[in-house]
Scaffold this active site. Structure first.
Site, short mmCIF file in Angstrom:
data_model
loop_
_atom_site.label_atom_id
_atom_site.label_comp_id
_atom_site.label_asym_id
_atom_site.label_seq_id
_atom_site.Cartn_x
_atom_site.Cartn_y
_atom_site.Cartn_z
N GLU A 101 -62.42 10.40 -31.33
CA GLU A 101 -62.72 10.19 -29.90
C GLU A 101 -64.19 9.77 -29.73
OE1 GLU A 101 -60.26 10.19 -27.85
OE2 GLU A 101 -58.78 11.69 -28.47
N HIS A 140 -54.79 4.80 -27.44
CA HIS A 140 -53.88 5.91 -27.14
C HIS A 140 -52.43 5.49 -26.90
CE1 HIS A 140 -57.43 8.36 -27.15
NE2 HIS A 140 -56.77 9.45 -26.78
N ARG A 174 -54.90 29.86 -5.75
CA ARG A 174 -55.14 28.47 -5.28
C ARG A 174 -56.44 27.88 -5.79
NH1 ARG A 174 -53.21 31.38 -1.42
NH2 ARG A 174 -51.04 31.04 -0.87
N LYS A 184 -59.24 17.14 -16.36
CA LYS A 184 -57.78 17.11 -16.53
C LYS A 184 -57.34 18.41 -17.16
CE LYS A 184 -56.51 12.26 -16.92
NZ LYS A 184 -55.92 11.22 -17.79
N ARG A 236 -60.89 4.70 -15.52
CA ARG A 236 -60.60 5.86 -16.38
C ARG A 236 -59.58 5.50 -17.47
NH1 ARG A 236 -60.38 12.29 -14.87
NH2 ARG A 236 -60.17 12.94 -17.02
N LYS A 240 -68.02 9.62 -21.39
CA LYS A 240 -66.79 10.01 -20.71
C LYS A 240 -67.07 10.38 -19.26
CE LYS A 240 -62.60 12.63 -20.66
NZ LYS A 240 -61.60 13.46 -21.32
N ASN A 290 -58.21 5.39 -22.58
CA ASN A 290 -56.96 5.39 -23.34
C ASN A 290 -56.97 4.38 -24.48
OD1 ASN A 290 -55.70 7.40 -21.90
ND2 ASN A 290 -54.90 5.97 -20.37
N HIS A 293 -50.44 7.74 -29.16
CA HIS A 293 -49.47 8.73 -28.64
C HIS A 293 -48.09 8.49 -29.22
CE1 HIS A 293 -51.98 9.75 -24.81
NE2 HIS A 293 -52.19 10.64 -25.77
N GLU A 310 -57.89 8.01 -11.72
CA GLU A 310 -57.25 6.84 -12.32
C GLU A 310 -56.71 5.89 -11.29
OE1 GLU A 310 -54.96 7.21 -16.02
OE2 GLU A 310 -55.59 9.29 -16.05
N HIS A 333 -54.05 14.81 -33.36
CA HIS A 333 -54.24 13.81 -32.30
C HIS A 333 -55.27 12.75 -32.71
CE1 HIS A 333 -54.61 12.16 -28.27
NE2 HIS A 333 -55.92 12.31 -28.35
N1 LIG Z 1 -57.92 17.38 -20.82
C1 LIG Z 1 -58.21 16.28 -21.47
O1 LIG Z 1 -58.83 15.36 -20.94
C2 LIG Z 1 -57.76 16.13 -22.90
C3 LIG Z 1 -58.26 15.08 -23.69
C4 LIG Z 1 -57.88 15.02 -25.02
C5 LIG Z 1 -57.04 15.99 -25.56
N2 LIG Z 1 -56.57 16.99 -24.75
C6 LIG Z 1 -55.69 18.04 -25.28
O2 LIG Z 1 -56.41 18.77 -26.24
C7 LIG Z 1 -55.51 19.35 -27.18
C8 LIG Z 1 -56.03 19.13 -28.57
O3 LIG Z 1 -57.28 19.77 -28.68
P1 LIG Z 1 -57.80 20.35 -30.07
O4 LIG Z 1 -57.71 19.29 -31.09
O5 LIG Z 1 -59.10 20.98 -29.82
O6 LIG Z 1 -56.64 21.38 -30.45
P2 LIG Z 1 -56.54 22.98 -30.49
O7 LIG Z 1 -57.05 23.59 -29.28
O8 LIG Z 1 -55.13 23.28 -30.88
O9 LIG Z 1 -57.50 23.38 -31.72
C9 LIG Z 1 -57.19 22.97 -33.02
C10 LIG Z 1 -57.09 24.17 -33.97
O10 LIG Z 1 -58.39 24.69 -34.22
C11 LIG Z 1 -58.43 26.09 -33.93
N3 LIG Z 1 -59.80 26.37 -33.53
C12 LIG Z 1 -60.40 26.04 -32.36
N4 LIG Z 1 -61.71 26.33 -32.41
C13 LIG Z 1 -61.95 26.88 -33.63
C14 LIG Z 1 -63.11 27.36 -34.28
N5 LIG Z 1 -64.30 27.28 -33.70
N6 LIG Z 1 -62.97 27.86 -35.52
C15 LIG Z 1 -61.77 27.88 -36.14
N7 LIG Z 1 -60.63 27.42 -35.60
C16 LIG Z 1 -60.73 26.92 -34.34
C17 LIG Z 1 -57.37 26.28 -32.90
O11 LIG Z 1 -56.93 27.61 -32.84
C18 LIG Z 1 -56.29 25.34 -33.39
O12 LIG Z 1 -55.57 25.94 -34.43
C19 LIG Z 1 -54.16 18.69 -26.93
O13 LIG Z 1 -53.32 19.60 -26.26
C20 LIG Z 1 -54.49 17.52 -26.02
O14 LIG Z 1 -53.44 17.19 -25.14
C21 LIG Z 1 -56.92 17.08 -23.45
ZN LIG Z 2 -57.39 11.43 -27.14
#
Ligand SMILES: NC(=O)c1ccc[n+]([C@@H]2O[C@H](COP(=O)([O-])OP(=O)(O)OC[C@H]3O[C@@H](n4cnc5c(N)ncnc54)[C@H](O)[C@@H]3O)[C@@H](O)[C@H]2O)c1
Ligand SMILES: [Zn+2]
Length: 353
Positions: A184, A241, A120, A142, A234, A219, A238, A245, A229, A258
């Protein structure tokens, strides 16, 4: 030599935590993590690309357990959550444990969700290792996974207890992944900080700390004003986005990163802002030029159907029930929600991408 650390104090709901940005933070992890980890048993969650970093951190922490998931968005699933929870239990973790996610947004969202529901809720530490995760996804609480019907449909708000953004971890990040993180950062400048926008220029990896710290501040302030939200504040995050998206979905996930899709979404949002919010054409041009300077796309790659993008926009939850809420920028450094934007405005903007 001790290098300087940017410390950003963040309030999320009733929760307070720090984000630390700097170099060499993982080497100092025992000292920096002590207030959070205390006597807790530590479970490190990483992916196959961040396993080495997580291993190093585990060693510093005196042999914490490391659980690696396959790299990639497909790992953001309930199945993976279930596997990880079973692994935590098998390793003897209970409610006195704490989860540290070492990786990009995928690891951050997934490990945060595991921490939110395991027993939990146990403390979660974010150790973001992509620029996108440092500047954006590790902040704001999030967490969650994807459902078959769409991204991020299952989740929880679970604020981290600490965010450790060690810029040294970016050394192994592929160039394209680094670039998408700037989308971003540019977004944060456009919606909140004209001076930051003016100061943006393609950075070498050495200069990132203050930029990441400012991005986190922006942020965090928006999230503090509207964690769940409810007021619309918040939703300003977006910006770019709604169309972004839709482009991700229409291109097929994985085609465009992304941040690349959000870059295109911001170009469309600027066009719509000119029409509906009085954004000056010269300012739109500056945003487009800035995105290009950072190597981000500003016109649609061949093979992505504009009709498919429009279909995806209409599928988007923000458009259900006919009410259209769209984030516009009247001038650089400001953003607001507009209810005047029509689907035809979006069609026109997407048509010009
Ligand atoms: N929670 C939130 O508020 C929020 C906001 C924006 C995006 N997101 C989420 O974040 C995700 C995208 O994040 P991302 O772009 O970091 O993607 P990711 O976590 O897939 O990382 C991108 C790639 O880089 C690799 N990688 C990570 N760190 C590394 C390093 N130091 N050296 C070498 N390789 C490395 C990963 O293994 C992956 O292949 C999506 O799922 C999206 O929905 C969440
Ligand atoms: Zn984003």
């Amino acid at each position: 030599m001790a290098t300087s650390i940017h410390r950003i104090e963040i309030t999320g709901g009733t929760h307070r935590y720090d984000a630390l940005v700097g170099r060499g933070l993982l080497n100092r992890a025992p000292e920096l993590l002590r207030p959070v980890v205390d006597e807790r048993r530590v479970a490190l969650i990483c992916d196959t690309n961040t396993q080495r970093l997580a291993g190093r951190l585990a060693q510093r922490l005196g042999g914490a357990e490391v659980f690696a998931i396959p790299a990639g968005e497909e790992s953001k699933s309930l199945e993976q959550v279930s596997v990880l929870c079973d692994q935590l239990i098998a390793a003897g973790c209970d409610r006195s444990a704490c989860v540290i996610g070492v990786g990009g947004g995928v690891v951050g969202d997934l490990s945060g969700f595991v921490a939110a529901i395991f027993e939990r809720g146990i403390p979660h530490v974010q150790v973001p290792t992509t620029l996108l995760a440092m500047a954006d996804s590790s902040i704001g609480g999030k967490t969650g996974v994807n459902a078959r019907a769409g991204k991020n449909l299952i989740g929880a708000i679970h604020q981290p207890s600490l965010v450790l953004a060690d810029l040294d971890t970016l050394d192994s990040l592929p160039e394209r992944e680094l670039r998408q993180g700037f989308a971003e950062i540019i977004k944060h400048a456009v919606i909140r900080d004209a001076a930051m926008f003016d100061s943006l220029q393609p950075f070498d990896r050495g200069d990132l700390a203050s930029l990441v710290a400012r991005s986190i501040e922006i942020k965090a302030a928006i999230v503090a004003a509207d964690e769940r939200e409810l007021t619309g504040e918040r939703a300003l995050l977006n910006f770019g986005h709604t169309v972004g998206h839709a482009i991700e979905r229409a291109a097929g996930y994985g085609q465009l990163l992304h941040g690349e899709a959000i870059s295109l979404g911001m170009v469309a949002a600027c066009a719509i802002s000119m029409k509906r919010a009085g954004l000056a054409p010269a300012q739109r041009d500056r945003v487009v030029a800035m995105l290009q300077q950072f190597g981000l796309p500003t016109s649609l790659p061949p093979g992505v159907s504009r009709e498919a993008i429009l279909d995806a926009v209409q599928f988007d939850k923000k458009f259900r029930g006919g009410a259209v809420r769209f984030v516009v920028t009247p001038r650089l450094g400001e953003a607001c929600l507009s209810t005047d934007v029509t689907i035809d405005d979006i069609r026109e903007a997407v048509g010009n991408l």
